[in-house]
Design an enzyme around this catalytic site. Structure first.
Site, PDB file in Angstrom:
ATOM      1  N   HIS A  94       0.842  -1.196   0.000  1.00 56.31           N
ATOM      2  CA  HIS A  94       0.000   0.000   0.000  1.00 56.31           C
ATOM      3  C   HIS A  94       0.873   1.240   0.000  1.00 56.31           C
ATOM      4  CE1 HIS A  94      -3.905  -1.852   0.147  1.00 56.31           C
ATOM      5  NE2 HIS A  94      -3.490  -2.690   1.070  1.00 56.31           N
ATOM      6  N   ASP A 115       0.076   6.822  -3.502  1.00 56.96           N
ATOM      7  CA  ASP A 115      -1.210   6.468  -4.145  1.00 56.96           C
ATOM      8  C   ASP A 115      -1.620   7.517  -5.169  1.00 56.96           C
ATOM      9  OD1 ASP A 115      -3.329   4.820  -1.640  1.00 56.96           O
ATOM     10  OD2 ASP A 115      -1.654   4.141  -2.866  1.00 56.96           O
TER      11      ASP A 115
HETATM   12  C1  LIG Z   1      -9.898   1.919  -0.951  1.00 59.86           C
HETATM   13  C2  LIG Z   1      -9.443   2.434   0.409  1.00 59.86           C
HETATM   14  C3  LIG Z   1      -8.085   3.136   0.365  1.00 59.86           C
HETATM   15  C4  LIG Z   1      -6.953   2.161   0.062  1.00 59.86           C
HETATM   16  C5  LIG Z   1      -5.703   2.928  -0.168  1.00 59.86           C
HETATM   17  C6  LIG Z   1      -4.490   2.137   0.241  1.00 59.86           C
HETATM   18  C7  LIG Z   1      -3.756   2.925   1.286  1.00 59.86           C
HETATM   19  C8  LIG Z   1      -3.606   1.899  -0.955  1.00 59.86           C
HETATM   20  O1  LIG Z   1      -2.424   2.123  -0.935  1.00 59.86           O
HETATM   21  S1  LIG Z   1      -4.356   1.302  -2.385  1.00 59.86           S
HETATM   22  C9  LIG Z   1      -2.997   0.824  -3.419  1.00 59.86           C
HETATM   23  C10 LIG Z   1      -2.851  -0.662  -3.409  1.00 59.86           C
HETATM   24  N1  LIG Z   1      -1.814  -1.119  -4.311  1.00 59.86           N
HETATM   25  C11 LIG Z   1      -1.977  -1.120  -5.673  1.00 59.86           C
HETATM   26  O2  LIG Z   1      -2.985  -0.716  -6.203  1.00 59.86           O
HETATM   27  C12 LIG Z   1      -0.806  -1.660  -6.472  1.00 59.86           C
HETATM   28  C13 LIG Z   1      -1.256  -2.667  -7.538  1.00 59.86           C
HETATM   29  N2  LIG Z   1      -2.186  -3.623  -7.024  1.00 59.86           N
HETATM   30  C14 LIG Z   1      -1.779  -4.646  -6.217  1.00 59.86           C
HETATM   31  O3  LIG Z   1      -0.646  -4.766  -5.823  1.00 59.86           O
HETATM   32  C15 LIG Z   1      -2.875  -5.610  -5.778  1.00 59.86           C
HETATM   33  O4  LIG Z   1      -4.006  -5.412  -6.572  1.00 59.86           O
HETATM   34  C16 LIG Z   1      -3.279  -5.417  -4.294  1.00 59.86           C
HETATM   35  C17 LIG Z   1      -2.120  -5.776  -3.402  1.00 59.86           C
HETATM   36  C18 LIG Z   1      -3.741  -4.004  -4.046  1.00 59.86           C
HETATM   37  C19 LIG Z   1      -4.454  -6.352  -4.011  1.00 59.86           C
HETATM   38  O5  LIG Z   1      -4.035  -7.686  -4.273  1.00 59.86           O
HETATM   39  P1  LIG Z   1      -5.123  -8.801  -4.552  1.00 59.86           P
HETATM   40  O6  LIG Z   1      -4.501 -10.090  -4.298  1.00 59.86           O
HETATM   41  O7  LIG Z   1      -6.385  -8.469  -3.820  1.00 59.86           O
HETATM   42  O8  LIG Z   1      -5.487  -8.584  -6.105  1.00 59.86           O
HETATM   43  P2  LIG Z   1      -4.550  -8.814  -7.382  1.00 59.86           P
HETATM   44  O9  LIG Z   1      -3.418  -9.708  -7.051  1.00 59.86           O
HETATM   45  O10 LIG Z   1      -4.272  -7.492  -7.994  1.00 59.86           O
HETATM   46  O11 LIG Z   1      -5.509  -9.632  -8.372  1.00 59.86           O
HETATM   47  C20 LIG Z   1      -6.787  -9.155  -8.701  1.00 59.86           C
HETATM   48  C21 LIG Z   1      -7.656 -10.380  -8.681  1.00 59.86           C
HETATM   49  O12 LIG Z   1      -8.991  -9.977  -8.992  1.00 59.86           O
HETATM   50  C22 LIG Z   1      -9.436 -10.684 -10.123  1.00 59.86           C
HETATM   51  N3  LIG Z   1     -10.346  -9.817 -10.876  1.00 59.86           N
HETATM   52  C23 LIG Z   1     -10.129  -8.507 -11.240  1.00 59.86           C
HETATM   53  N4  LIG Z   1     -11.188  -8.022 -11.891  1.00 59.86           N
HETATM   54  C24 LIG Z   1     -12.104  -9.052 -11.935  1.00 59.86           C
HETATM   55  C25 LIG Z   1     -13.414  -9.187 -12.493  1.00 59.86           C
HETATM   56  N5  LIG Z   1     -14.014  -8.156 -13.106  1.00 59.86           N
HETATM   57  N6  LIG Z   1     -14.048 -10.393 -12.357  1.00 59.86           N
HETATM   58  C26 LIG Z   1     -13.447 -11.410 -11.708  1.00 59.86           C
HETATM   59  N7  LIG Z   1     -12.201 -11.346 -11.150  1.00 59.86           N
HETATM   60  C27 LIG Z   1     -11.568 -10.183 -11.275  1.00 59.86           C
HETATM   61  C28 LIG Z   1      -8.189 -11.035 -10.900  1.00 59.86           C
HETATM   62  O13 LIG Z   1      -8.427 -12.107 -11.774  1.00 59.86           O
HETATM   63  C29 LIG Z   1      -7.252 -11.389  -9.771  1.00 59.86           C
HETATM   64  O14 LIG Z   1      -7.606 -12.673  -9.320  1.00 59.86           O
HETATM   65  P3  LIG Z   1      -6.479 -13.698  -8.815  1.00 59.86           P
HETATM   66  O15 LIG Z   1      -6.023 -13.161  -7.502  1.00 59.86           O
HETATM   67  O16 LIG Z   1      -7.200 -15.009  -8.714  1.00 59.86           O
HETATM   68  O17 LIG Z   1      -5.399 -13.678  -9.859  1.00 59.86           O
HETATM   69  C30 LIG Z   1      -9.524   1.227   1.528  1.00 59.86           C
HETATM   70  C31 LIG Z   1      -9.033   1.691   2.895  1.00 59.86           C
HETATM   71  C32 LIG Z   1      -9.795   0.836   3.937  1.00 59.86           C
HETATM   72  C33 LIG Z   1     -10.533  -0.207   3.098  1.00 59.86           C
HETATM   73  C34 LIG Z   1     -11.775  -0.851   3.749  1.00 59.86           C
HETATM   74  C35 LIG Z   1     -11.386  -1.602   5.065  1.00 59.86           C
HETATM   75  O18 LIG Z   1     -10.264  -2.478   4.834  1.00 59.86           O
HETATM   76  C36 LIG Z   1     -12.579  -2.356   5.643  1.00 59.86           C
HETATM   77  C37 LIG Z   1     -13.325  -3.274   4.660  1.00 59.86           C
HETATM   78  C38 LIG Z   1     -12.504  -4.554   4.430  1.00 59.86           C
HETATM   79  C39 LIG Z   1     -13.259  -5.553   3.455  1.00 59.86           C
HETATM   80  O19 LIG Z   1     -12.450  -6.681   3.251  1.00 59.86           O
HETATM   81  C40 LIG Z   1     -13.438  -4.812   2.086  1.00 59.86           C
HETATM   82  C41 LIG Z   1     -14.271  -3.543   2.315  1.00 59.86           C
HETATM   83  C42 LIG Z   1     -13.670  -2.548   3.328  1.00 59.86           C
HETATM   84  C43 LIG Z   1     -14.752  -1.530   3.585  1.00 59.86           C
HETATM   85  C44 LIG Z   1     -12.367  -1.897   2.732  1.00 59.86           C
HETATM   86  C45 LIG Z   1     -12.659  -1.167   1.396  1.00 59.86           C
HETATM   87  C46 LIG Z   1     -11.432  -0.430   0.831  1.00 59.86           C
HETATM   88  O20 LIG Z   1     -10.423  -1.369   0.470  1.00 59.86           O
HETATM   89  C47 LIG Z   1     -10.885   0.582   1.841  1.00 59.86           C
HETATM   90  C48 LIG Z   1     -11.910   1.660   2.086  1.00 59.86           C
END
Ligand SMILES: C[C@H](CCC[C@H](C)C(=O)SCCNC(=O)CCNC(=O)[C@H](O)C(C)(C)COP(=O)(O)OP(=O)(O)OC[C@H]1O[C@@H](n2cnc3c(N)ncnc32)[C@H](O)[C@@H]1OP(=O)(O)O)[C@H]1CC[C@H]2[C@@H]3[C@H](O)C[C@@H]4C[C@H](O)CC[C@]4(C)[C@H]3C[C@H](O)[C@]12C
Length: 382
Positions: free
Chosen positions: A122, A152
């Site tokens: 993050h 971010d």
């Molecule tokens: C949003 C609020 C603020 C967050 C800001 C935070 C401080 C950041 O820094 S965000 C920056 C994160 N990093 C990146 O974006 C860099 C690039 N991305 C990644 O490294 C990764 O995506 C990851 C580490 C962020 C996430 O990894 P993950 O394993 O989840 O996903 P990926 O490996 O990327 O793979 C994606 C998978 O999804 C599949 N996919 C994609 N699209 C589709 C589709 N259309 N259909 C089907 N499948 C799809 C894809 O195939 C991949 O699948 P596989 O893994 O099988 O390959 C947040 C701040 C607080 C949060 C809330 C809080 O945590 C409480 C709740 C928690 C609950 O769990 C969720 C709701 C919350 C309310 C939560 C909500 C928000 O997150 C916050 C408000």
């Protein structure tokens, strides 16, 4: 608007990519966010002006739908870790082969290569890896991340939007799309180039929190006022510093020299005592209209009513009553026209978008009944 006619497919991400998509939308691009199916609510609070299509990319038919959307679009913006798009058969090779004009923007924390490329993370992690987090924090305190602002948003979403605009401009000459590898570590560091390029003039040669611009200097800091609010002081240059001293009612001859670093703690104590004697508004009456570089520290709600911000319309109130910053910068002839209506529900526009992109009624119904796509028009009509 400057980006009118540009069509963007934004794959739903957490915060950086949604910010990038909002910037593009604010300046006229058509942004279609592709959400997962079977998700009740979106976390995209930066969805201004976007449309939403709910699409299951875990199915080959879902992948085929996305390919067709990208075939007729200018930009695809993906927020996933390295390799995820390739795993779905949606990597740059897959999509650019079919649409050589496609600009394929990849917004990640660590970039598409390197030992961390596949690691989760993050903002605070990327900021730490950029070298900037080590410089942030008051003397004798641990480093602190300023919200999730620098990696971010400044070095992530904004830098990626910049890359997309550069690629669009280049394509206007070459006719070719290209891949944008937007790493938030590198974007944050690039935003902080000054911190590296000003080391030679000794701006950062003291420990964290003891330098001129990192809360070390008493004339570049914040001070509590008698009503529990704060003012910000940025009187760096001698001529502005003199106006600060004058406004505080102090006599320069009684004070140590402005740049006497060893006397900065004593000078800070003096400023702290004096600023505590009046309210934020009273100091505003003293310093407004001068070059003392003293301003009120405004809250997110106070910004709207400050006369300067009001005169410029720097903050908006949308149809839902939400206050937020207006898009920046202001272009004189083709300014941004941010959408004032509510954000889209997940899948709200699935049907009209698929129709627009060439799917006929039977195909759309088939995709709906197979759960490949979802359509939430009903919710939108409530
Ligand atoms: C949003 C609020 C603020 C967050 C800001 C935070 C401080 C950041 O820094 S965000 C920056 C994160 N990093 C990146 O974006 C860099 C690039 N991305 C990644 O490294 C990764 O995506 C990851 C580490 C962020 C996430 O990894 P993950 O394993 O989840 O996903 P990926 O490996 O990327 O793979 C994606 C998978 O999804 C599949 N996919 C994609 N699209 C589709 C589709 N259309 N259909 C089907 N499948 C799809 C894809 O195939 C991949 O699948 P596989 O893994 O099988 O390959 C947040 C701040 C607080 C949060 C809330 C809080 O945590 C409480 C709740 C928690 C609950 O769990 C969720 C709701 C919350 C309310 C939560 C909500 C928000 O997150 C916050 C408000």
């Amino acid at each position: 608007m400057a980006l009118a006619g540009v069509r963007v497919i934004e794959l739903a991400g957490l915060a950086p990519a949604p910010f990038c998509g909002m910037i593009l939308s604010d300046f006229g691009a058509r942004v279609i966010r592709v959400d997962r199916t079977k998700v009740a609510m979106t976390v995209d609070t930066q969805a201004r002006g976007k449309q939403s299509v709910a699409l299951n990319l875990k199915s080959p038919k879902g992948v085929a739908v996305l390919k067709r959307l990208c075939l007729q679009s200018d930009v695809v913006l993906e927020p996933y870790r390295k390799g995820v798009m390739e795993k779905m058969g949606l990597g740059p090779e897959d999509l650019i082969k079919e649409n050589p004009r496609l600009i394929y923007a990849r917004l990640t924390g660590y970039g598409q290569s390197g030992s961390y490329a596949k690691a989760a993370g993050h903002d605070i992690n990327y900021l730490a890896m950029s070298g900037l987090l080590s410089m942030l924090g008051r003397s004798s305190e641990k480093p602190y991340a300023p919200l999730n602002l620098v990696a971010d948003f400044a070095g992530g979403g904004l830098m990626c939007a910049f890359g997309i605009v550069l690629a669009l401009l280049e394509r206007s000459r070459s006719g070719q799309g290209q891949i944008i590898d937007a790493s938030m570590v590198e974007g944050a560091a690039y935003v902080g180039s000054f911190m590296w390029k000003s080391r030679s003039i000794g701006l950062w040669n003291r420990p964290r929190g003891e330098n001129l611009l990192d809360s070390g200097a008493p004339f570049y800091d914040t001070y509590r006022t008698s009503d529990g609010k704060y003012v910000a002081v940025g009187a760096i240059e001698p001529q502005f510093y003199q106006q600060l001293i004058q406004g505080l009612g102090l006599d320069d001859t009684d004070l140590p020299s402005q740049m006497s670093v060893t006397d900065w703690p004593q000078l800070r104590q003096t400023f702290t005592q004096v600023f505590a004697t009046k309210t934020q508004a009273e100091w505003g009456q003293i310093f407004d209209g001068t070059d003392a570089c003293v301003t009120p520290v405004l809250s997110q709600d106070e910004v709207l009513s400050h006369s300067h911000n009001q005169a410029r319309g720097s903050f908006l109130k949308d149809s839902q009553g939400e206050i937020s910053p207006r898009p920046a910068p202001v272009l004189s002839r083709s300014p941004a026209e941010p959408c004032g209506s509510r954000d889209p529900f997940i899948g709200e526009h699935t049907r009209p978008v698929l129709k627009e992109y060439g799917f006929d009624q039977a195909q759309i119904e088939q995709l709906l009944s197979a759960g490949i796509v979802e359509c939430n028009e009903a919710k939108a009509r409530l």
